[in-house]
Design a protein around this motif. Structure first.
Motif, PDB file in Angstrom:
ATOM      1  N   ALA A  27       0.826  -1.212   0.000  1.00  9.99           N
ATOM      2  CA  ALA A  27       0.000   0.000   0.000  1.00  9.99           C
ATOM      3  C   ALA A  27       0.861   1.263   0.000  1.00  9.99           C
ATOM      4  CB  ALA A  27      -0.922  -0.006   1.221  1.00  9.99           C
ATOM      5  N   ASP A  28       2.130   1.097   0.384  1.00  6.58           N
ATOM      6  CA  ASP A  28       3.028   2.252   0.415  1.00  6.58           C
ATOM      7  C   ASP A  28       3.568   2.632  -0.956  1.00  6.58           C
ATOM      8  OD1 ASP A  28       2.684   2.027   3.098  1.00  6.58           O
ATOM      9  OD2 ASP A  28       4.560   0.932   3.444  1.00  6.58           O
ATOM     10  N   GLY A  29       3.132   1.931  -1.976  1.00  4.51           N
ATOM     11  CA  GLY A  29       3.526   2.357  -3.311  1.00  4.51           C
ATOM     12  C   GLY A  29       4.758   1.677  -3.865  1.00  4.51           C
ATOM     13  N   TYR A  30       5.046   0.495  -3.378  1.00  4.44           N
ATOM     14  CA  TYR A  30       6.148  -0.220  -4.026  1.00  4.44           C
ATOM     15  C   TYR A  30       5.805  -1.692  -4.228  1.00  4.44           C
ATOM     16  CZ  TYR A  30       7.565  -1.714   0.667  1.00  4.44           C
ATOM     17  OH  TYR A  30       7.598  -2.266   1.905  1.00  4.44           O
ATOM     18  N   VAL A  31       6.634  -2.304  -5.048  1.00  3.07           N
ATOM     19  CA  VAL A  31       6.440  -3.704  -5.391  1.00  3.07           C
ATOM     20  C   VAL A  31       7.675  -4.461  -4.933  1.00  3.07           C
ATOM     21  CG1 VAL A  31       6.120  -5.328  -7.288  1.00  3.07           C
ATOM     22  CG2 VAL A  31       5.159  -3.030  -7.466  1.00  3.07           C
ATOM     23  N   ALA A  32       7.487  -5.457  -4.076  1.00  6.91           N
ATOM     24  CA  ALA A  32       8.623  -6.270  -3.642  1.00  6.91           C
ATOM     25  C   ALA A  32       8.688  -7.516  -4.518  1.00  6.91           C
ATOM     26  CB  ALA A  32       8.465  -6.658  -2.179  1.00  6.91           C
ATOM     27  N   VAL A  33       9.820  -7.698  -5.180  1.00  3.95           N
ATOM     28  CA  VAL A  33      10.003  -8.842  -6.074  1.00  3.95           C
ATOM     29  C   VAL A  33      11.029  -9.772  -5.458  1.00  3.95           C
ATOM     30  CG1 VAL A  33      10.828  -9.566  -8.347  1.00  3.95           C
ATOM     31  CG2 VAL A  33       9.399  -7.521  -8.132  1.00  3.95           C
ATOM     32  N   ILE A  40      25.208 -12.330  -8.932  1.00  3.77           N
ATOM     33  CA  ILE A  40      26.618 -12.700  -8.801  1.00  3.77           C
ATOM     34  C   ILE A  40      27.458 -11.792  -9.697  1.00  3.77           C
ATOM     35  CG2 ILE A  40      26.422 -15.085  -7.960  1.00  3.77           C
ATOM     36  CD1 ILE A  40      26.408 -16.087 -10.809  1.00  3.77           C
ATOM     37  N   GLY A  41      26.996 -10.551  -9.829  1.00  7.07           N
ATOM     38  CA  GLY A  41      27.739  -9.594 -10.644  1.00  7.07           C
ATOM     39  C   GLY A  41      27.307  -9.597 -12.096  1.00  7.07           C
ATOM     40  N   GLN A  42      26.296 -10.407 -12.397  1.00  6.41           N
ATOM     41  CA  GLN A  42      25.869 -10.519 -13.794  1.00  6.41           C
ATOM     42  C   GLN A  42      24.735  -9.560 -14.119  1.00  6.41           C
ATOM     43  OE1 GLN A  42      24.363 -11.958 -11.368  1.00  6.41           O
ATOM     44  NE2 GLN A  42      23.246 -13.825 -11.891  1.00  6.41           N
ATOM     45  N   GLY A  43      24.267  -8.805 -13.111  1.00  6.66           N
ATOM     46  CA  GLY A  43      23.228  -7.809 -13.371  1.00  6.66           C
ATOM     47  C   GLY A  43      21.828  -8.388 -13.416  1.00  6.66           C
ATOM     48  N   ILE A  44      21.658  -9.591 -12.889  1.00  9.14           N
ATOM     49  CA  ILE A  44      20.362 -10.270 -13.029  1.00  9.14           C
ATOM     50  C   ILE A  44      19.261  -9.523 -12.297  1.00  9.14           C
ATOM     51  CG2 ILE A  44      20.753 -11.832 -11.043  1.00  9.14           C
ATOM     52  CD1 ILE A  44      18.881 -12.677 -14.268  1.00  9.14           C
ATOM     53  N   ILE A  45      19.618  -8.934 -11.163  1.00  8.80           N
ATOM     54  CA  ILE A  45      18.603  -8.271 -10.348  1.00  8.80           C
ATOM     55  C   ILE A  45      17.965  -7.114 -11.119  1.00  8.80           C
ATOM     56  CG2 ILE A  45      18.408  -6.842  -8.256  1.00  8.80           C
ATOM     57  CD1 ILE A  45      18.537  -9.997  -7.953  1.00  8.80           C
ATOM     58  N   THR A  46      18.798  -6.395 -11.845  1.00  7.47           N
ATOM     59  CA  THR A  46      18.280  -5.266 -12.629  1.00  7.47           C
ATOM     60  C   THR A  46      17.421  -5.771 -13.785  1.00  7.47           C
ATOM     61  OG1 THR A  46      20.258  -4.038 -12.052  1.00  7.47           O
ATOM     62  CG2 THR A  46      18.945  -3.194 -13.900  1.00  7.47           C
ATOM     63  N   ALA A  47      17.882  -6.795 -14.469  1.00  4.59           N
ATOM     64  CA  ALA A  47      17.113  -7.317 -15.609  1.00  4.59           C
ATOM     65  C   ALA A  47      15.746  -7.818 -15.138  1.00  4.59           C
ATOM     66  CB  ALA A  47      17.898  -8.428 -16.302  1.00  4.59           C
ATOM     67  N   ALA A  49      14.129  -6.773 -12.467  1.00  4.40           N
ATOM     68  CA  ALA A  49      13.338  -5.593 -12.091  1.00  4.40           C
ATOM     69  C   ALA A  49      12.726  -4.958 -13.333  1.00  4.40           C
ATOM     70  CB  ALA A  49      14.213  -4.583 -11.344  1.00  4.40           C
ATOM     71  N   GLN A  50      13.490  -4.936 -14.423  1.00 10.16           N
ATOM     72  CA  GLN A  50      12.961  -4.388 -15.673  1.00 10.16           C
ATOM     73  C   GLN A  50      11.753  -5.190 -16.151  1.00 10.16           C
ATOM     74  OE1 GLN A  50      17.215  -4.140 -17.500  1.00 10.16           O
ATOM     75  NE2 GLN A  50      15.874  -3.144 -18.964  1.00 10.16           N
ATOM     76  N   ILE A  51      11.887  -6.499 -16.105  1.00 13.50           N
ATOM     77  CA  ILE A  51      10.786  -7.359 -16.564  1.00 13.50           C
ATOM     78  C   ILE A  51       9.545  -7.110 -15.711  1.00 13.50           C
ATOM     79  CG2 ILE A  51      10.004  -9.767 -16.639  1.00 13.50           C
ATOM     80  CD1 ILE A  51      12.880 -10.514 -17.519  1.00 13.50           C
ATOM     81  N   ALA A  52       9.735  -7.043 -14.383  1.00 13.85           N
ATOM     82  CA  ALA A  52       8.589  -6.850 -13.486  1.00 13.85           C
ATOM     83  C   ALA A  52       7.943  -5.494 -13.712  1.00 13.85           C
ATOM     84  CB  ALA A  52       9.038  -7.012 -12.032  1.00 13.85           C
ATOM     85  N   ALA A  53       8.759  -4.448 -13.763  1.00 12.11           N
ATOM     86  CA  ALA A  53       8.212  -3.101 -13.915  1.00 12.11           C
ATOM     87  C   ALA A  53       7.466  -2.971 -15.235  1.00 12.11           C
ATOM     88  CB  ALA A  53       9.347  -2.067 -13.827  1.00 12.11           C
ATOM     89  N   ASP A  54       8.035  -3.563 -16.258  1.00 15.87           N
ATOM     90  CA  ASP A  54       7.427  -3.472 -17.581  1.00 15.87           C
ATOM     91  C   ASP A  54       6.070  -4.158 -17.624  1.00 15.87           C
ATOM     92  OD1 ASP A  54       7.785  -2.335 -20.000  1.00 15.87           O
ATOM     93  OD2 ASP A  54       9.142  -3.846 -20.804  1.00 15.87           O
ATOM     94  N   GLU A  55       6.038  -5.346 -17.060  1.00 15.21           N
ATOM     95  CA  GLU A  55       4.817  -6.138 -17.152  1.00 15.21           C
ATOM     96  C   GLU A  55       3.717  -5.550 -16.262  1.00 15.21           C
ATOM     97  OE1 GLU A  55       5.229  -8.545 -19.521  1.00 15.21           O
ATOM     98  OE2 GLU A  55       3.040  -8.671 -19.432  1.00 15.21           O
ATOM     99  N   ARG A  62       9.980   1.853  -8.292  1.00 13.29           N
ATOM    100  CA  ARG A  62       9.057   1.285  -7.300  1.00 13.29           C
ATOM    101  C   ARG A  62       9.348  -0.191  -7.011  1.00 13.29           C
ATOM    102  NH1 ARG A  62       4.540   4.461  -6.328  1.00 13.29           N
ATOM    103  NH2 ARG A  62       4.030   6.008  -7.927  1.00 13.29           N
ATOM    104  N   VAL A  63      10.239  -0.772  -7.806  1.00 10.52           N
ATOM    105  CA  VAL A  63      10.498  -2.210  -7.643  1.00 10.52           C
ATOM    106  C   VAL A  63      11.615  -2.404  -6.632  1.00 10.52           C
ATOM    107  CG1 VAL A  63      11.225  -4.329  -8.798  1.00 10.52           C
ATOM    108  CG2 VAL A  63       9.755  -2.694  -9.998  1.00 10.52           C
ATOM    109  N   ARG A  64      11.348  -3.157  -5.604  1.00  7.83           N
ATOM    110  CA  ARG A  64      12.378  -3.451  -4.596  1.00  7.83           C
ATOM    111  C   ARG A  64      12.733  -4.926  -4.690  1.00  7.83           C
ATOM    112  NH1 ARG A  64      10.490   0.501   0.293  1.00  7.83           N
ATOM    113  NH2 ARG A  64      10.370   2.326  -1.080  1.00  7.83           N
ATOM    114  N   MET A  65      13.947  -5.176  -5.090  1.00  8.17           N
ATOM    115  CA  MET A  65      14.368  -6.556  -5.270  1.00  8.17           C
ATOM    116  C   MET A  65      14.786  -7.127  -3.920  1.00  8.17           C
ATOM    117  SD  MET A  65      13.795  -6.992  -8.447  1.00  8.17           S
ATOM    118  CE  MET A  65      14.518  -8.606  -8.713  1.00  8.17           C
ATOM    119  N   GLN A  66      14.179  -8.243  -3.549  1.00  9.64           N
ATOM    120  CA  GLN A  66      14.475  -8.869  -2.259  1.00  9.64           C
ATOM    121  C   GLN A  66      15.603  -9.874  -2.433  1.00  9.64           C
ATOM    122  OE1 GLN A  66      12.335  -7.675   0.361  1.00  9.64           O
ATOM    123  NE2 GLN A  66      11.987  -6.328  -1.406  1.00  9.64           N
TER     124      GLN A  66
END
Lengths: 708, 156
Positions: A27-33, A40-47, A49-55, A62-66
């Motif tokens: 309700a606070d305006g964010y999405v926990a993924v 492991i340095g491969q940037g997976i978390i960002t990729a 987050a992009q998929i989640a935000a886009d969809e 607003r996407v908070r990666m757990q």
């Protein structure tokens, strides 16, 4: 009436169908993924987050990666094999599409508007006449504690706006502003520091252990010994280092297992008892028209993961419950192994991921977690942080397996390949925790109630382990591929980036180059003539075009080509290497063309390809684990040199856009093709074929002397 | 135990500790900094680099006593999210890392280089970073980032 068959869910989602395990809308305006794959340095978390935000149609901020944890995250097995986008990305896209639809249905009720009249912008759901609600407003009314139905379709490619863009990585600012995120930087107040005693002599067992001088170190809390496992726990790291040194002084080691002769690995690999598996065959009957057979033998040495950070873990026991912080690539599988070693149910153990340095495969991350757990048992309630030394990291973490590859190519009178036999000798490439007996953690083999250490296993085709990329991609009429998996493992081996793919591609692409050159056919043209897959042809054409292949010759400069489709099912990559070979080999430039299907984050893909290309250059020119008959002697960076800034080639990458194709991982695609391209470029420059890695000055001098 | 005094990220600092302990150990365990990282403990990888005076040095094999009276800068003193150093901005702009564990040491080596040579060539950047190891293969991005920061700094 036929009952419709249940829709097919992406593999990670089928294993973890509960929507709330992947996604929570606040309700606070964010999405926990919460992905089950780890950074492991491969940037997976960002990729992801992009998929989640886009969809979901929300801003990426607003996407908070757990961080992954066995307490809450989906179980996605291992973060490996360049599969994170394929597995986690597909699942997450599916989850987000379904959650989006659930919220739209609720909004439709609330607003009295048909779903297809609603639109979502940054989480605000709008209908005609400016009626609005939002994910945040509806969040508390909707439970995602339900299973994915699988009947939601994700957005069409054309409607994706974040995916396919080079969004800046969300972990990078913290890393340049010294905001701790590495496990090595994590030591909450009250944390104790542990160090574990390990033998220098390979396979030696701990005998008598005098503990007086270690106990005399200021700040010592406890010394733990369980059979051959021993370690110290201290108030500070400084004290722990001093106590470990003292403990080393008081240790007697018994026995040991002899190591192979480093300078004659080929004899060792071929003489060991082995399991023979036929990996693949095509054709069958021998072709009568064989005019001659070219047999060549290729090898690579043991290669170290050589992470820049030594492996590290924290563990805390509270009564019967254990909490572990680890940079493992497989938190759930690590938990199973920990439970087996301790004889506890998995439910009593929580394993939580924290970032470590790049690992490139199975390094000491899992082993050090058990070390920490065993020490922390003695300090109930206080966390113990264990960090390996550089020497431990270089000598006790598993290695990428040494390999011997023999290829026999049958040629007809016109020089066409009519038969092909590819044989591999070496240890398997998999000894990760895998959920099976026995546990695979190092200390498990040292305890009083020791578990056996099995020779490394091997992943099956189609991905393959030692045999990864061993089945030819070229349309030869017949072939046989076989793997002799060693049953002895004097040097512990496990997964290292690309597994057997590097050496197999090096071998195949070297002999292809040789056959083409012998018949004065352009090696690129030869390959194109034997490839039907248009995507394979496209990367070869793109790389050779970009690199202005076979342009004017310059003395001392050579060009070579290498190609593979990673795992025969993953990303396509072709490489043109330009080397300067005067005295020693210097790789001046690598031109890569790659097809990774849909690139979620094109800059992230380039970063992974560049990193793979540079690491392959380092392996090809410099890297080999050194040992004598008793011990690993590569204990640090001077005895295990890797590539330095002054030796780095220029890298040019052509990324072939395929937004309509399934995304394929990029991190391992370049290793084999780069190695092969360098070898072929050395031939182009010097006229000698180097078939044993690494390509050292000494080897070249020998080859040139024998050639003259 | 003698008290060792030095200037750390602009602040006068005094440490009561065994003077033979490494500066890295003191920075991390006594002073709570996590910018400088442990990599090898033998001065071979550069991930623990800090700036002493105007030079980047390995803090893992520098004894505390040798810090006496020195001016020491760690990554924490280079800049912050609010007031980033041009190098920090440039490393973000070029996405100049993969895992990033080596980056704090590399930023310190690069910062020391730019103090001494505000407009280095690519080869000079590579030479200045040659004792810093990066295992992920982000080298070319790192060189581009340092050159970008140099351009930004010389443009004022």
């Amino acid at each position: 009436m036929n009952t419709p068959s249940p829709p097919r869910l992406p593999v990670s989602l089928a294993a973890n169908p509960r929507l709330s395990s992947w996604l929570k809308i606040s309700a606070d305006g964010y999405v926990a993924v919460s992905p089950g794959k780890v950074e492991i340095g491969q940037g997976i978390i960002t990729a992801l987050a992009q998929i989640a935000a886009d969809e979901l149609d929300v801003d990426i901020s607003r996407v908070r990666m757990q961080r992954a944890s066995t307490a809450s995250s989906p179980n996605e097995g291992v973060t490996s094999g360049s599969l994170s986008i394929q597995q986690s990305g597909r699942a997450l896209r599916h989850v987000c599409a379904e959650v989006r639809r659930i919220f739209l249905a609720k909004a439709s009720d609330r607003l009295g508007t048909k779903i297809d009249m609603l639109d979502i912008q940054d989480g605000t759901i709008k209908g005609p006449g400016n009626v609005t609600t939002s994910y945040w407003e509806l969040a508390e009314e909707i439970s995602l504690d339900r299973d994915a139905s699988g009947d939601t379709t994700a957005k069409p490619v054309a409607r994706r706006s974040l995916v396919g863009r080079s969004v800046e990585r969300i972990d990078i600012p913290g890393k340049v502003f010294a905001q701790p995120r590495f496990i090595q930087d994590c030591a909450p107040p009250g944390t104790l520091h542990g160090r574990v005693l390990r033998p220098e002599i390979s396979g030696a067992k701990l005998g008598e252990l005098k503990q007086d001088s270690a106990y005399a170190v200021a700040g010592i809390v406890a010394i733990v010994r369980d059979g051959g496992f021993a370690g110290v726990i201290c108030e500070t790291e400084h004290a722990a280092d001093a106590a470990l040194k003292a403990l080393h002084g008081g240790a007697t080691w018994v026995g040991g297992e002899p190591l192979p002769v480093e300078s004659d690995l080929a004899s060792f690999l071929k003489s060991q008892p082995a399991d023979l598996t036929v990996i693949d065959t095509r054709g069958g009957a021998a072709y009568p028209a064989i005019s001659r057979t070219i047999r060549r033998q290729f090898s690579r040495p043991y290669i170290a993961h050589a992470s820049i950070a030594p492996s590290c873990a924290l563990a805390r026991w509270d009564g019967g419950r254990i909490h572990v912080w680890t940079h493992s690539q497989a938190i759930y599988l690590q938990r199973i192994d920990l439970a087996r070693v301790l004889g506890l149910p998995v439910e009593d153990i929580t394993v939580e991921h924290m970032e470590g340095a790049g690992c490139y495969g199975h390094n000491g991350a899992d082993d050090v977690a058990l070390d920490a757990v065993l020490l922390a048992r003695a300090t109930q309630g206080r966390a113990v942080r264990v960090q390996w030394s550089r020497a431990d990291e270089m000598t006790h973490a598993p290695f990428g397996a040494a390999m011997l590859v023999e290829i026999a190519a049958d040629l007809d009178a016109r020089g066409e390949v009519v038969g092909w036999r590819h044989s591999i000798w070496g240890n398997g490439h998999t000894s990760r925790p895998d959920g099976l007996e026995p546990p695979k953690l190092l200390a498990a083999t040292e305890l009083k109630e020791a578990f056996p250490r099995l020779a490394a296993g091997n992943q099956r085709q189609p991905s393959g382990g030692a045999d990864r990329n061993s089945v030819p991609l070229y349309d030869f009429p017949s072939w046989q591929v076989e793997f002799h998996r060693l049953l002895a493992m004097p040097i512990r081996t496990s997964a290292l980036r690309s597994l057997g793919g590097q050496c197999n591609v090096f071998a195949i692409e070297s002999i292809i180059d040789e056959i083409a050159c012998e018949h004065s056919e352009d090696p690129a043209a030869f390959r194109l003539r034997h490839l039907r897959d248009g995507r394979a042809r496209a990367v070869i054409e793109a790389a050779t075009k970009r690199a202005t292949w076979k342009s004017e010759r310059q003395p001392g400069i050579g060009h070579g080509l290498g190609f593979a489709r990673y795992k025969n099912t993953g990303a396509y990559c072709a490489v043109v290497a330009e080397v300067e070979a005067i005295g020693e080999v210097r790789v001046k430039k690598l031109t890569l063309a790659a097809d990774v299907g849909e690139a979620i984050n094109p800059d992230g893909v380039r970063n992974q390809l560049e990193g793979g290309a540079i690491q392959a250059t380092s392996w090809a020119l410099k890297e080999q684990v050194r040992f004598d008959r008793q011990r690993i002697t590569s204990t640090g960076w001077s005895s295990y040199p890797i590539i330095r800034f002054s030796e780095i080639p220029d890298i040019d990458i052509v990324l072939i856009p395929r937004p309509d194709q399934e995304p394929l991982g990029a991190g391992e695609a370049a290793l084999g093709p780069v190695t092969a391209a360098i070898g072929n470029a050395v031939f182009d420059a010097l006229g000698v074929r180097i078939r044993d890695l690494p390509i050292t000055r000494e080897r070249l001098v020998d080859l040139l002397e024998n050639a003259s | 135990m003698p008290q060792i005094r030095f200037r750390l990220n602009g602040t006068e600092t005094a440490v009561d500790a065994d003077p033979e302990r490494s500066l890295l150990d003191i920075l991390r365990s006594e002073l709570g900094l996590t910018g400088p990282h442990f990599g090898c403990g033998a001065g071979e990888c550069g991930t623990c680099n800090v700036i002493v005076g105007n030079r980047a040095v390995n803090s893992c094999d520098m004894p505390l006593w040798s810090a006496e009276g020195k001016d020491i800068t760690t990554l924490e003193g280079l800049g912050s999210a609010e007031r980033p150093h041009p190098l920090q901005r440039a490393f973000i702009a070029e996405q100049a890392m993969q895992c990033g564990y080596c980056i704090s040491g590399i930023l310190m080596s690069a910062a020391a280089l730019l103090r001494q040579n505000p407009s280095p060539s690519a080869d000079e950047v590579k030479a200045a970073l040659d004792r810093n190891l990066c295992r992920c293969g982000s080298h070319n991005r790192i060189v581009r980032a340092v050159l970008r920061a140099a351009r930004e700094m010389s443009a004022g």
